[in-house]
Each structure stands twice: as C-alpha cells, then as structure tokens.
Design an enzyme around this catalytic site. Structure first.
Site, PDB file in Angstrom:
ATOM      1  N   LYS A   1      16.759  73.676 -44.518  1.00  0.00           N
ATOM      2  CA  LYS A   1      17.555  72.614 -45.126  1.00  0.00           C
ATOM      3  C   LYS A   1      16.669  71.749 -46.027  1.00  0.00           C
ATOM      4  CE  LYS A   1      20.422  68.659 -43.926  1.00  0.00           C
ATOM      5  NZ  LYS A   1      21.020  67.849 -42.862  1.00  0.00           N
TER       6      LYS A   1
ATOM      7  N   GLU B   1       6.326  75.057 -40.433  1.00  0.00           N
ATOM      8  CA  GLU B   1       6.382  76.423 -39.882  1.00  0.00           C
ATOM      9  C   GLU B   1       6.986  77.392 -40.908  1.00  0.00           C
ATOM     10  OE1 GLU B   1       7.314  73.699 -38.324  1.00  0.00           O
ATOM     11  OE2 GLU B   1       6.928  73.812 -36.166  1.00  0.00           O
TER      12      GLU B   1
ATOM     13  N   GLY C   1      21.301  70.312 -39.507  1.00  0.00           N
ATOM     14  CA  GLY C   1      20.673  71.621 -39.302  1.00  0.00           C
ATOM     15  C   GLY C   1      21.258  72.356 -38.112  1.00  0.00           C
ATOM     16  N   ARG C   2      21.465  71.651 -36.998  1.00  0.00           N
ATOM     17  CA  ARG C   2      21.948  72.315 -35.781  1.00  0.00           C
ATOM     18  C   ARG C   2      23.443  72.596 -35.822  1.00  0.00           C
ATOM     19  NH1 ARG C   2      19.673  67.450 -35.102  1.00  0.00           N
ATOM     20  NH2 ARG C   2      20.946  65.676 -34.443  1.00  0.00           N
TER      21      ARG C   2
ATOM     22  N   GLU D   1      18.853  67.805 -29.122  1.00  0.00           N
ATOM     23  CA  GLU D   1      18.411  67.148 -30.357  1.00  0.00           C
ATOM     24  C   GLU D   1      19.474  66.151 -30.815  1.00  0.00           C
ATOM     25  OE1 GLU D   1      17.656  69.189 -34.290  1.00  0.00           O
ATOM     26  OE2 GLU D   1      15.571  68.941 -33.688  1.00  0.00           O
TER      27      GLU D   1
ATOM     28  N   HIS E   1      18.026  85.956  -9.713  1.00  0.00           N
ATOM     29  CA  HIS E   1      16.823  86.441  -9.038  1.00  0.00           C
ATOM     30  C   HIS E   1      15.602  85.629  -9.450  1.00  0.00           C
ATOM     31  CE1 HIS E   1      19.056  89.849  -7.448  1.00  0.00           C
ATOM     32  NE2 HIS E   1      19.715  89.778  -8.594  1.00  0.00           N
TER      33      HIS E   1
ATOM     34  N   LYS F   1       5.185  65.719 -35.768  1.00  0.00           N
ATOM     35  CA  LYS F   1       4.889  66.429 -37.027  1.00  0.00           C
ATOM     36  C   LYS F   1       3.726  65.743 -37.751  1.00  0.00           C
ATOM     37  CE  LYS F   1       9.614  67.951 -38.044  1.00  0.00           C
ATOM     38  NZ  LYS F   1      10.753  67.843 -38.946  1.00  0.00           N
TER      39      LYS F   1
HETATM   40  O1  F6P Z   1      12.219  69.077 -36.786  1.00  0.00           O
HETATM   41  C1  F6P Z   1      13.536  69.209 -36.391  1.00  0.00           C
HETATM   42  C2  F6P Z   1      14.336  69.841 -37.477  1.00  0.00           C
HETATM   43  O2  F6P Z   1      14.465  68.977 -38.543  1.00  0.00           O
HETATM   44  C3  F6P Z   1      15.702  70.308 -36.993  1.00  0.00           C
HETATM   45  O3  F6P Z   1      16.615  69.291 -36.931  1.00  0.00           O
HETATM   46  C4  F6P Z   1      15.997  71.375 -37.984  1.00  0.00           C
HETATM   47  O4  F6P Z   1      17.042  72.211 -37.569  1.00  0.00           O
HETATM   48  C5  F6P Z   1      14.671  72.069 -38.067  1.00  0.00           C
HETATM   49  O5  F6P Z   1      13.718  71.028 -37.957  1.00  0.00           O
HETATM   50  C6  F6P Z   1      14.435  72.857 -39.309  1.00  0.00           C
HETATM   51  O6  F6P Z   1      14.576  72.063 -40.441  1.00  0.00           O
HETATM   52  P1  F6P Z   1      14.718  72.684 -41.876  1.00  0.00           P
HETATM   53  O7  F6P Z   1      15.959  73.496 -41.893  1.00  0.00           O
HETATM   54  O8  F6P Z   1      14.768  71.531 -42.811  1.00  0.00           O
HETATM   55  O9  F6P Z   1      13.522  73.555 -42.118  1.00  0.00           O
END
Ligand code: F6P
Length: 548
Positions: free
Chosen positions: A206, A212, A267-268, A353, A384, A512
């Site tokens: 987003k 990452e 995002g979620r 979240e 289990h 972060k």
């Molecule tokens: O760090 C949390 C977050 O912002 C989430 O809310 C989001 O889904 C995820 O990181 C990934 O964010 P992006 O889609 O901006 O890479």
C-alpha cells in the site's frame, strides 16, 4: 458516555454472577430449544451457533440494547458512505466499496467510488486474461507459470490465505508463491523453485515503502536481472499493487504496470482490491468475483439485519460480554479444515492490529480491555498440541470452531472423522466429565477404589467452557468471502463499542524506527554503547558470532 458508564453495560455487569451460576449443562438440560434459539443462519450456506456461550436471551437483549444506545446502527451505515473512522490518519474506511456491484454507491466526499473500483477490477480482469491465456510472454517468449507476491501484512496474509484455502480451484496453470519475511530464507526457497523466464513478480505494498517488501523486491529484481541480463525486460516480469504511484515508478515499474487501490482501504481490509491479484491469477477472475460476492452478501447482512439476527454484530457483542464482563481475554479460532491453516494468522492481523488499542477516539486511555489475544490452529492438529489447556487449563479460552459439511477432497471417511472431532471438542469443552462419570469408568476398567480415588481428580473435566461453531456447507469462494467479511465486521463492531479507531496502527511504528537505527549499528565496526546494556550486549555478541 464510554462503555463502562452505559446503563445497559451496568445491567450486564449486574447479571454476571447469576449467569455464571448456571452451567452450560444446566442451560441445555433446562431448554431443549437452546440451539434453535441461539443458532443464526446466514443465507442457505452458513450458520453460526452461539448456544454454547455463557449467556441467555436476557443477556442477548441487554447486549443489543447496549449496541443501540452506543449508536451502532449509525456507525454501520457510515461504513457504507462518507466516514472518517480512521481520523488519526485523516482517512475513511470504505472497504465495503471494494465488493459493491457495479451499480452500487459508496460516496467519499460526495463522489461515488464504486466506478473507480470497477475500473480497476476491469484492468485486473484483462491482465488475468492475458496471463492465463498465454498472451503475456516472458523475456524469452515463454508463458507465465509462476507468480511471486512480494508483500507483508495486509499485502500478503489475505492473498496467501485465500489462494491456499481455495487451492482446489487453481485451474489456471499458474502457481502462487509468497515472499513476505525479512528473513532471506523465504526468498531463497521461492527462487529455488521458479524459472525467471516464466515468473511474474507482483510487488504489493500500500505504502510502497515497507522495508521488508522493498528489500525483497530489490533482491528479486537483481536475481531476475542476473538470469535475464536485460533491464528492458523487467516490464514483462514485474507489476506492482499500491496506492503510491510515484514510489512505484521510482522503483522502475511503469504506471501501466501498476494496479491501484486507495487510502480509504486499510491494508488488513485490502484483499478485495488489486491486492487480491494473486487470487484472480491463480483461481481465475470469475472465482475472485465470487469471493467478492460472498463478502458483499455479508455486507448486506450487516446492514439490513436486526442486531438480534445479525451474525457479525452478535459475534462482537459476545466478545464484549466475554472480555469486558466475564473477563476472558483470549479467543481461540480452530478451523477444522487443513487448507485454512493460514486463517488464524490472517485473523490475528485483522483483529489484533485493528483493536489492540489503549486510547479511545477522544485521545483518552480506555478504562476497559479492548482487543483480545487471537490465536489458533487447524483441527485436528491443535487437539494433539494445546487443546489440553482448552479443556483443563486454569484460564478459560472461548473457542470458535469452523467446519464445512462437505469437502471437495475425495476422502469421505477422513471428512466424517474430521467433523466428528470438531463436534466432540465443542461438546467436551461445554459439558466435560464429572467425578462420578470418571470414577464409574475407572471402576469398570478394573481399578480398585484406592486407585480410582488417586487417578480420578486428574481425569475430571469441569466443562462449562464456551464456544461458537460456524458451519458452512462447503468451502467455496463465495462462502470464504462471506466468512472473511463476517470477521471484518465483527472487528469493526467491537471497535465501535470500545470507541477506538480500528483502522490505524501506530503501535508498529516505533519498532520500525528503532530497527532502522539498529541495522546501522549492526553494520558498523565500532563498539555499540548508545543503547541500554541488553541491546548493547546482544549487538556485541551478534558481531562476534557473525564473524565466525
Ligand atoms: O506495519 C504494519 C503495516 O503497515 C500493516 O498495517 C500493513 O498491512 C503492512 O504493514 C504492510 O504495509 P504496506 O502494504 O504498506 O507494505
């Protein structure tokens, strides 16, 4: 007036002792209609049984009164039109627009956003057709067989969970892979399974700034260039999904290779947007549309159904009752369905979240608990592993069982046993086994009175542990869409009653920022002294061992 001051909430608190005095066994033996009273249908394909909760029709009525007093109806309506639910980021929350039919209307600042949604859906559809038909060719003229989604959190969990859940519908000849983690092991594993010439990378973010995702995307691009040797071919192998067009272009992906979504989609809550591209590519666009249709049907259910019959509203109200009145702060989710093994992880982001907040919409600390700890695992595996705690642990964890009457996998005996186990766990949690039953069984096995007295206490299960059972006819794209939307709305309704912003996530920011500095410290040869002694000590040890 906050939750704790609401008259209906005070009444609910007053009911607690009396309600807990009545066990689930007693409730069922006193009322043969209990299941019929508390099981709610969703259309013809799904029902949710709330009968094994510590509640009565009077509690349910008070919870509905609480929801009315807290203006839940208005909040639900606002989820389908101009709102500013995410006020700390100055954003609306309009994910319901993503699954609106083409003639639907969801307004943002007076403008209907549904045409935007369908414009983008049409682009996704056309792109899927090109790739699936073999018209889209890689750098050496071969068709695409693998897509790699590079994204994390909401840009990973939804599509990863759905493509796996609906794996039996993957008939487009395209495999999906997911790379999310900062641990390069995941990227290495995926790259070892694919051929650069036949792979499409989807960089999903987003913000298009998540470390990452950017690190993995850069590494994937370098790997691709090493295999292909021609930067002009990147356009055949990289597309992006984002709200941030300029960052996408700065990365080297052209505007026409970007699928857009909007800042009014959290995002979620985004798997229904272009973030769902891996779903549409691997399952076919028509199945993606069925997923959207299921979610839309749940949206309509939320919007038009009375609180008493409204499944997501009831789920949320029950969690308020369990958390804020009965003091049970954890929720276990147990799909009896192997292909839903990522569902608990998906729900963890969705709910934790969203509702892991301690400050209300007025900027004040809340005086009550909010989001529960959500966790889970597929059945029967969990049985289990940790179900011991569900049955005899000192903490009571309300459970949500999810099952499907039919399986598309042709193992009928497995499926009967799977469902038998699910029903057994809910029954065991609710009704347990008392001392007399245990003693009789042990005596029948030939144990002496002394041996019975010694062993029986360990085998007694008090039961009286609450659960909800969600039963569907089959795991279809439509049902899965409805199921996910049901949990989205549960999360939203909880947030309304807790008076918190379910759509921001400031709590993830500090980590972060600190990581950025610590990454520099790890790269430096100098001895680190700038942090607390634990962090300094750990950095020294990492540096020492990383040189070996
Ligand atoms: O760090 C949390 C977050 O912002 C989430 O809310 C989001 O889904 C995820 O990181 C990934 O964010 P992006 O889609 O901006 O890479």
């Amino acid at each position: 007036m906050g939750l704790l001051e609401q008259p209906a909430f005070l009444t609910l608190q007053g009911m607690k002792t009396q309600q807990l005095a009545l066990s689930l066994s007693q409730r069922f033996s006193q009322d043969s209609q209990r299941f019929a009273t508390f099981c709610l249908p969703f259309g013809e394909h799904m029902q949710v049984d709330f009968s094994r909760q510590h509640w009565s029709v009077e509690v349910k009525a008070q919870l509905c009164a609480l929801a009315r007093d807290m203006k839940l109806g208005g909040a639900i309506e606002a989820l389908f039109g101009d709102n500013l639910f995410n006020h700390t980021e100055g954003r609306a929350a309009l994910h319901t627009a993503l699954r609106m039919p083409v003639d639907g209307c969801v307004k943002l600042q007076g403008e209907n956003v549904v045409p935007l949604v369908h414009y983008e859906l049409a682009r996704i559809k056309a792109f899927c057709k090109q790739v699936q038909s073999g018209d889209w060719l890689g750098f050496n003229g071969q068709t695409i067989t693998d897509v790699v989604n590079i994204g994390i959190g909401g840009s990973d969990l939804g599509p990863a969970m759905v493509t796996e859940a609906l794996a039996c519908y993957q008939d487009q000849g395209i495999r999906a892979h997911f790379v999310s983690n900062m641990d390069g092991a995941q990227l290495a594993q995926v790259l070892s399974q694919i051929d650069a010439a036949r792979t499409l990378f989807i960089v999903s973010s987003k913000s298009f700034s998540t470390d990452e995702t950017m690190t993995n995307a850069q590494a994937a691009r370098a790997w691709f260039l090493a295999a292909c040797g021609d930067a002009t071919q990147i356009k055949k192998h990289f597309v992006a999904v984002s709200t941030n067009a300029s960052a996408v272009q700065a990365f080297g992906i052209a505007a026409e290779q970007m699928f857009e979504f909007w800042d009014w989609v959290g995002g979620r809550f985004s798997l229904w947007s272009a973030i769902g591209l891996p779903i549409a590519l691997t399952l076919g666009f028509a199945r993606f549309e069925q997923l959207l249709a299921g979610a839309h049907a749940m949206d309509v259910h939320l919007r038009v159904t009375s609180f008493e019959q409204n499944i997501p509203v009831q789920m949320a109200l029950l969690s308020i009752w369990n958390i804020n009145v009965l003091g049970m702060n954890s929720e276990g989710v147990f799909p009896y369905c192997q292909v839903l093994k990522r569902f608990p992880a998906y729900l963890q982001q969705l709910n934790m979240e969203s509702n892991g907040k301690e400050v209300n919409n007025q900027g004040e600390r809340v005086a009550h608990n909010t989001g529960p700890i959500v966790w889970g695992e597929v059945g029967t595996n969990g049985q289990h592993a940790f179900f011991q705690l569900l049955h005899q642990g000192s903490q009571v964890v309300p459970a949500e069982f999810i099952g499907f009457a039919r399986s598309v996998y042709d193992y009928p005996e497995h499926h009967r046993k799977l469902l038998g186990n699910m029903l057994a766990q809910a029954e065991a949690m609710a009704f347990g086994k008392n001392y007399d039953q245990v003693a009789t069984e042990l005596a029948a096995e030939g144990l002496s009175d002394v041996e019975v007295a010694k062993l029986a206490p360990y085998k007694v299960m008090d039961g009286n542990r609450p659960s909800t059972t969600i039963l569907c006819d089959e795991l279809t794209p439509y049902n899965l869409g409805a199921l996910i939307a049901m949990y989205e709305h549960k999360t939203f309704v909880q947030g309304v009653l807790w008076n918190i912003n379910s759509f921001d996530q400031w709590g993830v920011e500090l980590g972060k920022k600190l990581a950025a500095r610590l990454i520099d410290d790890l790269a430096s040869d100098a001895v680190t002294t700038a942090h607390d002694s634990a962090t300094n000590g750990l950095i020294s040890q990492i540096k020492l061992w990383s040189k070996e």
